[in-house]
Structures are given as structure tokens and as C-alpha cells.
Design a protein around this motif. Structure first.
Motif, PDB file in Angstrom:
ATOM      1  N   GLN A 210      45.875  29.906  42.812  1.00 17.67           N
ATOM      2  CA  GLN A 210      47.322  30.229  43.170  1.00 17.67           C
ATOM      3  C   GLN A 210      47.695  31.611  43.153  1.00 17.67           C
ATOM      4  O   GLN A 210      48.573  32.295  43.875  1.00 17.67           O
ATOM      5  N   GLY A 211      46.916  32.451  42.325  1.00 15.86           N
ATOM      6  CA  GLY A 211      46.979  33.575  41.841  1.00 15.86           C
ATOM      7  C   GLY A 211      48.006  33.995  40.754  1.00 15.86           C
ATOM      8  O   GLY A 211      48.828  33.184  40.246  1.00 15.86           O
ATOM      9  N   THR A 212      47.798  35.051  40.083  1.00 14.87           N
ATOM     10  CA  THR A 212      48.507  35.701  39.003  1.00 14.87           C
ATOM     11  C   THR A 212      48.997  36.991  39.106  1.00 14.87           C
ATOM     12  O   THR A 212      48.046  37.818  39.555  1.00 14.87           O
TER      13      THR A 212
ATOM     14  N   PHE B 174      39.404  38.045  43.062  1.00 13.47           N
ATOM     15  CA  PHE B 174      39.686  38.851  44.266  1.00 13.47           C
ATOM     16  C   PHE B 174      41.109  39.568  43.727  1.00 13.47           C
ATOM     17  O   PHE B 174      41.749  38.967  43.073  1.00 13.47           O
ATOM     18  N   ARG B 175      41.634  40.249  44.605  1.00 12.77           N
ATOM     19  CA  ARG B 175      43.066  40.851  44.496  1.00 12.77           C
ATOM     20  C   ARG B 175      43.447  41.202  45.686  1.00 12.77           C
ATOM     21  O   ARG B 175      42.892  41.648  46.637  1.00 12.77           O
ATOM     22  N   GLN B 176      44.967  41.063  45.800  1.00 12.19           N
ATOM     23  CA  GLN B 176      45.882  41.637  47.189  1.00 12.19           C
ATOM     24  C   GLN B 176      46.932  42.421  46.704  1.00 12.19           C
ATOM     25  O   GLN B 176      47.708  41.548  46.060  1.00 12.19           O
TER      26      GLN B 176
ATOM     27  N   ALA C  72      48.431  44.123  41.815  1.00 15.63           N
ATOM     28  CA  ALA C  72      48.304  43.184  42.911  1.00 15.63           C
ATOM     29  C   ALA C  72      48.310  41.703  42.342  1.00 15.63           C
ATOM     30  O   ALA C  72      48.483  41.285  40.906  1.00 15.63           O
ATOM     31  N   VAL C  73      48.352  40.870  43.224  1.00 14.05           N
ATOM     32  CA  VAL C  73      47.954  39.674  43.070  1.00 14.05           C
ATOM     33  C   VAL C  73      46.391  39.245  42.587  1.00 14.05           C
ATOM     34  O   VAL C  73      45.702  39.622  43.477  1.00 14.05           O
ATOM     35  N   TYR C  74      46.261  38.867  41.536  1.00 15.96           N
ATOM     36  CA  TYR C  74      44.650  38.168  41.290  1.00 15.96           C
ATOM     37  C   TYR C  74      44.398  36.973  41.540  1.00 15.96           C
ATOM     38  O   TYR C  74      45.128  36.084  41.031  1.00 15.96           O
ATOM     39  N   TYR C  75      43.359  36.605  42.182  1.00 13.86           N
ATOM     40  CA  TYR C  75      43.003  35.174  42.415  1.00 13.86           C
ATOM     41  C   TYR C  75      41.699  35.100  42.085  1.00 13.86           C
ATOM     42  O   TYR C  75      40.803  35.712  42.027  1.00 13.86           O
TER      43      TYR C  75
ATOM     44  N   GLU D  40      45.145  30.294  37.429  1.00 14.40           N
ATOM     45  CA  GLU D  40      45.004  31.589  36.679  1.00 14.40           C
ATOM     46  C   GLU D  40      46.045  31.676  35.663  1.00 14.40           C
ATOM     47  O   GLU D  40      47.351  31.416  36.151  1.00 14.40           O
ATOM     48  N   THR D  41      45.912  32.464  34.680  1.00 12.66           N
ATOM     49  CA  THR D  41      46.926  32.892  33.686  1.00 12.66           C
ATOM     50  C   THR D  41      46.601  34.266  33.268  1.00 12.66           C
ATOM     51  O   THR D  41      45.373  34.757  33.506  1.00 12.66           O
ATOM     52  N   GLY D  42      47.508  34.889  32.529  1.00 15.10           N
ATOM     53  CA  GLY D  42      47.257  36.142  31.823  1.00 15.10           C
ATOM     54  C   GLY D  42      47.875  37.416  32.546  1.00 15.10           C
ATOM     55  O   GLY D  42      47.828  38.424  31.823  1.00 15.10           O
ATOM     56  N   GLY D  43      48.467  37.287  33.675  1.00 17.65           N
ATOM     57  CA  GLY D  43      49.082  38.617  34.529  1.00 17.65           C
ATOM     58  C   GLY D  43      50.248  38.890  33.639  1.00 17.65           C
ATOM     59  O   GLY D  43      50.949  38.153  32.893  1.00 17.65           O
TER      60      GLY D  43
END
Length: 117
Positions: free
Chosen positions: A109-111, A37-39, A91-94, A6-9
Motif C-alpha cells: 500500500q506504500g509508505t 518502487f517510488r512515486q 515519494a511514496v515507496y512501494y 511497508e513500514t518505516g517511512g
């Protein structure tokens, strides 16, 4: 070897937009349902959006009308365009892949996305 990257956060202000991208490899991308998803801190991971192999989309009520999920099978990427961001979107987006051939699930791995008020 399956990879989801993932990229762009980033950090944006309330009302602004971000586009997240997930680059996939190691499986047949066109035969997979792709989801975001997000956390948020201190909360459980929650589903945000899905795009199926035939490009049917679905969204959580909290993002409907603001977020758009799309895919490019030629590039094996899935994007999440997030408009009118709110602090509660922080959030962290997955990215997650659900393969249709053998029903495996893979996660990136999340962004990190942070929205300031």
C-alpha cells in the motif's frame, strides 16, 4: 491471501537515513523477486531497486551507492536502507513481489518518505 505491508517511512532532513521494511505473506517468499518502487507527487511510479531470489541486486542510477536492498527469507521481509537522503527522494515507496512460480505481481500500500532540505 497475499499481503505486502511497508513500514518505516517518515520525515527526515537531507543527509539523514531511513530503513524501510516490507513484510510479506501469502506466497512463497523465497521464490519471489522483490523490488522497491517510488512515486513522487505529480510523477509516474519509478523503479528503485530489486533483489532476486538468489539475492542478486540492482539499483536505479539515482540511488546507486546510497540505497541498499536486502532480504530475510526466514522472516519474509525485504528492507531498503536509504542513506544520504536528498529532497528528490521524497515519494511514496512501494514494495512489489514478482512470484517465480506463476509470475504474478503483488503490491503493497506504500509508505511515505519526505526529505526536507
Amino acid at each position: 491471501q497475499v499481503q505486502l505491508v511497508e513500514t518505516g517511512g517518515g520525515l527526515v532532513q537531507s543527509g539523514e537515513s531511513l530503513r524501510l521494511s516490507c513484510a510479506a505473506s501469502g506466497f512463497t517468499f523465497s521464490r519471489a523477486h522483490m523490488s522497491w518502487f517510488r512515486q513522487a507527487p505529480g510523477k509516474e511510479r519509478e523503479w528503485v531497486a530489486t533483489i532476486t531470489d538468489d539475492e542478486t541486486t540492482a539499483y536505479a542510477d539515482s540511488v546507486k551507492g546510497r540505497f541498499t536492498i536486502s532480504r530475510d527469507n526466514t522472516k519474509s521481509t525485504v528492507d531498503l536502507l536509504m542513506n544520504n537522503l536528498k529532497p528528490e527522494d521524497t515519494a511514496v515507496y512501494y514494495c512489489r513481489a514478482r512470484t517465480l512460480v506463476n509470475t504474478y505481481y503483488y503490491w503493497g500500500q506504500g509508505t511515505q518518505v519526505a526529505v526536507s532540505s
